[in-house]
Scaffold this motif. Sequence first.
Motif, PDB file in Angstrom:
ATOM      1  N   MET A   1       0.848  -1.193   0.000  1.00 36.32           N
ATOM      2  CA  MET A   1       0.000   0.000   0.000  1.00 36.32           C
ATOM      3  C   MET A   1       0.886   1.247   0.000  1.00 36.32           C
ATOM      4  SD  MET A   1      -2.971   0.912   2.700  1.00 36.32           S
ATOM      5  CE  MET A   1      -3.634   2.524   2.802  1.00 36.32           C
ATOM      6  N   ALA A   2       0.528   2.211  -0.814  1.00 33.03           N
ATOM      7  CA  ALA A   2       1.279   3.465  -0.895  1.00 33.03           C
ATOM      8  C   ALA A   2       1.115   4.254   0.393  1.00 33.03           C
ATOM      9  CB  ALA A   2       0.798   4.283  -2.078  1.00 33.03           C
ATOM     10  N   LYS A   3       2.129   5.020   0.720  1.00 35.01           N
ATOM     11  CA  LYS A   3       2.086   5.801   1.951  1.00 35.01           C
ATOM     12  C   LYS A   3       1.823   7.271   1.633  1.00 35.01           C
ATOM     13  CE  LYS A   3       4.437   6.757   6.173  1.00 35.01           C
ATOM     14  NZ  LYS A   3       5.087   6.112   7.259  1.00 35.01           N
ATOM     15  N   THR A   4       0.873   7.845   2.340  1.00 32.54           N
ATOM     16  CA  THR A   4       0.556   9.262   2.240  1.00 32.54           C
ATOM     17  C   THR A   4       0.732   9.873   3.621  1.00 32.54           C
ATOM     18  OG1 THR A   4      -1.060   8.839   0.513  1.00 32.54           O
ATOM     19  CG2 THR A   4      -1.230  10.937   1.661  1.00 32.54           C
ATOM     20  N   LYS A   5       1.346  11.034   3.668  1.00 28.51           N
ATOM     21  CA  LYS A   5       1.547  11.738   4.936  1.00 28.51           C
ATOM     22  C   LYS A   5       0.831  13.071   4.863  1.00 28.51           C
ATOM     23  CE  LYS A   5       5.250  13.682   7.778  1.00 28.51           C
ATOM     24  NZ  LYS A   5       6.714  13.880   7.841  1.00 28.51           N
ATOM     25  N   ILE A   6       0.043  13.379   5.892  1.00 24.44           N
ATOM     26  CA  ILE A   6      -0.633  14.674   5.996  1.00 24.44           C
ATOM     27  C   ILE A   6      -0.080  15.377   7.233  1.00 24.44           C
ATOM     28  CG2 ILE A   6      -2.827  15.881   6.290  1.00 24.44           C
ATOM     29  CD1 ILE A   6      -4.171  13.433   4.962  1.00 24.44           C
ATOM     30  N   THR A   7       0.476  16.559   7.014  1.00 23.68           N
ATOM     31  CA  THR A   7       1.034  17.348   8.102  1.00 23.68           C
ATOM     32  C   THR A   7       0.138  18.548   8.346  1.00 23.68           C
ATOM     33  OG1 THR A   7       3.266  16.693   7.444  1.00 23.68           O
ATOM     34  CG2 THR A   7       3.073  18.603   8.907  1.00 23.68           C
ATOM     35  N   VAL A   8      -0.294  18.722   9.594  1.00 14.73           N
ATOM     36  CA  VAL A   8      -1.094  19.886   9.976  1.00 14.73           C
ATOM     37  C   VAL A   8      -0.114  20.989  10.357  1.00 14.73           C
ATOM     38  CG1 VAL A   8      -2.889  20.769  11.510  1.00 14.73           C
ATOM     39  CG2 VAL A   8      -2.926  18.357  10.816  1.00 14.73           C
ATOM     40  N   ASN A   9      -0.006  22.003   9.519  1.00 17.99           N
ATOM     41  CA  ASN A   9       0.934  23.098   9.764  1.00 17.99           C
ATOM     42  C   ASN A   9       0.368  24.100  10.761  1.00 17.99           C
ATOM     43  OD1 ASN A   9       3.021  22.333   7.927  1.00 17.99           O
ATOM     44  ND2 ASN A   9       1.705  22.984   6.244  1.00 17.99           N
ATOM     45  N   ASN A  10       1.235  24.636  11.612  1.00 15.97           N
ATOM     46  CA  ASN A  10       0.827  25.717  12.511  1.00 15.97           C
ATOM     47  C   ASN A  10       0.340  26.897  11.674  1.00 15.97           C
ATOM     48  OD1 ASN A  10       1.513  24.409  14.884  1.00 15.97           O
ATOM     49  ND2 ASN A  10       3.495  25.396  15.061  1.00 15.97           N
ATOM     50  N   ASN A  11      -0.800  27.454  12.057  1.00 13.15           N
ATOM     51  CA  ASN A  11      -1.324  28.673  11.438  1.00 13.15           C
ATOM     52  C   ASN A  11      -1.419  28.590   9.922  1.00 13.15           C
ATOM     53  OD1 ASN A  11      -1.298  29.836  14.048  1.00 13.15           O
ATOM     54  ND2 ASN A  11       0.839  30.349  13.772  1.00 13.15           N
ATOM     55  N   GLY A  12      -1.692  27.404   9.390  1.00 12.80           N
ATOM     56  CA  GLY A  12      -1.727  27.290   7.937  1.00 12.80           C
ATOM     57  C   GLY A  12      -2.391  26.034   7.426  1.00 12.80           C
ATOM     58  N   SER A  13      -1.876  25.573   6.326  1.00 12.25           N
ATOM     59  CA  SER A  13      -2.492  24.534   5.511  1.00 12.25           C
ATOM     60  C   SER A  13      -2.265  23.119   6.032  1.00 12.25           C
ATOM     61  CB  SER A  13      -1.911  24.623   4.097  1.00 12.25           C
ATOM     62  OG  SER A  13      -0.519  24.360   4.148  1.00 12.25           O
ATOM     63  N   LEU A  14      -2.906  22.178   5.339  1.00 10.02           N
ATOM     64  CA  LEU A  14      -2.618  20.759   5.487  1.00 10.02           C
ATOM     65  C   LEU A  14      -1.678  20.394   4.344  1.00 10.02           C
ATOM     66  CD1 LEU A  14      -6.207  19.347   6.086  1.00 10.02           C
ATOM     67  CD2 LEU A  14      -4.455  19.782   7.805  1.00 10.02           C
ATOM     68  N   ARG A  15      -0.514  19.897   4.658  1.00 11.26           N
ATOM     69  CA  ARG A  15       0.475  19.503   3.647  1.00 11.26           C
ATOM     70  C   ARG A  15       0.295  18.017   3.378  1.00 11.26           C
ATOM     71  NH1 ARG A  15       6.596  20.932   3.008  1.00 11.26           N
ATOM     72  NH2 ARG A  15       7.415  18.978   2.206  1.00 11.26           N
ATOM     73  N   VAL A  16      -0.019  17.665   2.137  1.00  7.16           N
ATOM     74  CA  VAL A  16      -0.260  16.271   1.746  1.00  7.16           C
ATOM     75  C   VAL A  16       0.884  15.855   0.838  1.00  7.16           C
ATOM     76  CG1 VAL A  16      -1.883  14.678   0.661  1.00  7.16           C
ATOM     77  CG2 VAL A  16      -2.754  16.727   1.814  1.00  7.16           C
ATOM     78  N   GLU A  17       1.547  14.759   1.204  1.00  4.22           N
ATOM     79  CA  GLU A  17       2.660  14.306   0.380  1.00  4.22           C
ATOM     80  C   GLU A  17       2.667  12.794   0.271  1.00  4.22           C
ATOM     81  OE1 GLU A  17       6.577  15.112   2.306  1.00  4.22           O
ATOM     82  OE2 GLU A  17       5.349  15.881   3.943  1.00  4.22           O
ATOM     83  N   GLY A  18       3.167  12.312  -0.846  1.00  5.55           N
ATOM     84  CA  GLY A  18       3.230  10.879  -1.100  1.00  5.55           C
ATOM     85  C   GLY A  18       2.442  10.527  -2.340  1.00  5.55           C
ATOM     86  N   ASP A  19       1.843   9.353  -2.311  1.00  3.70           N
ATOM     87  CA  ASP A  19       1.036   8.859  -3.422  1.00  3.70           C
ATOM     88  C   ASP A  19      -0.430   9.038  -3.048  1.00  3.70           C
ATOM     89  OD1 ASP A  19       0.207   7.625  -5.745  1.00  3.70           O
ATOM     90  OD2 ASP A  19       0.560   5.602  -4.994  1.00  3.70           O
ATOM     91  N   PHE A  20      -1.127   9.956  -3.706  1.00  8.13           N
ATOM     92  CA  PHE A  20      -2.504  10.270  -3.355  1.00  8.13           C
ATOM     93  C   PHE A  20      -3.229  10.843  -4.557  1.00  8.13           C
ATOM     94  CE2 PHE A  20       0.045  13.996  -2.616  1.00  8.13           C
ATOM     95  CZ  PHE A  20      -0.690  15.013  -3.180  1.00  8.13           C
TER      96      PHE A  20
END
Length: 73
Positions: free
Chosen positions: A1-20
């Motif tokens: 299964m491909a790995k996707t990482k979602i980072t909740v940034n302080n005072n900002g966006s959701l950073r989505v990285e990986g295969d999605f």
Amino acid sequence: MAKTKITVNNNGSLRVEGDFEIVDKNGNTYGLGGRELVSICRCGRSQNKPFCDGSHKGHFEHEAEAFDLPPKK
């Protein structure tokens, strides 16, 4: 299964990285132009929703700290 990482940034966006993929309410896929990293708007101010355009700067506050959700009912 491909790995996707979602980072909740302080005072900002959701950073989505990986295969999605990102789809709209009708299941249509957004063309990401080969990107493996995008930022999703959380503040509602972006002119490029659902993607972040930096409009949150100075208008959105949230200190991102992980926590455990209560058990599912």
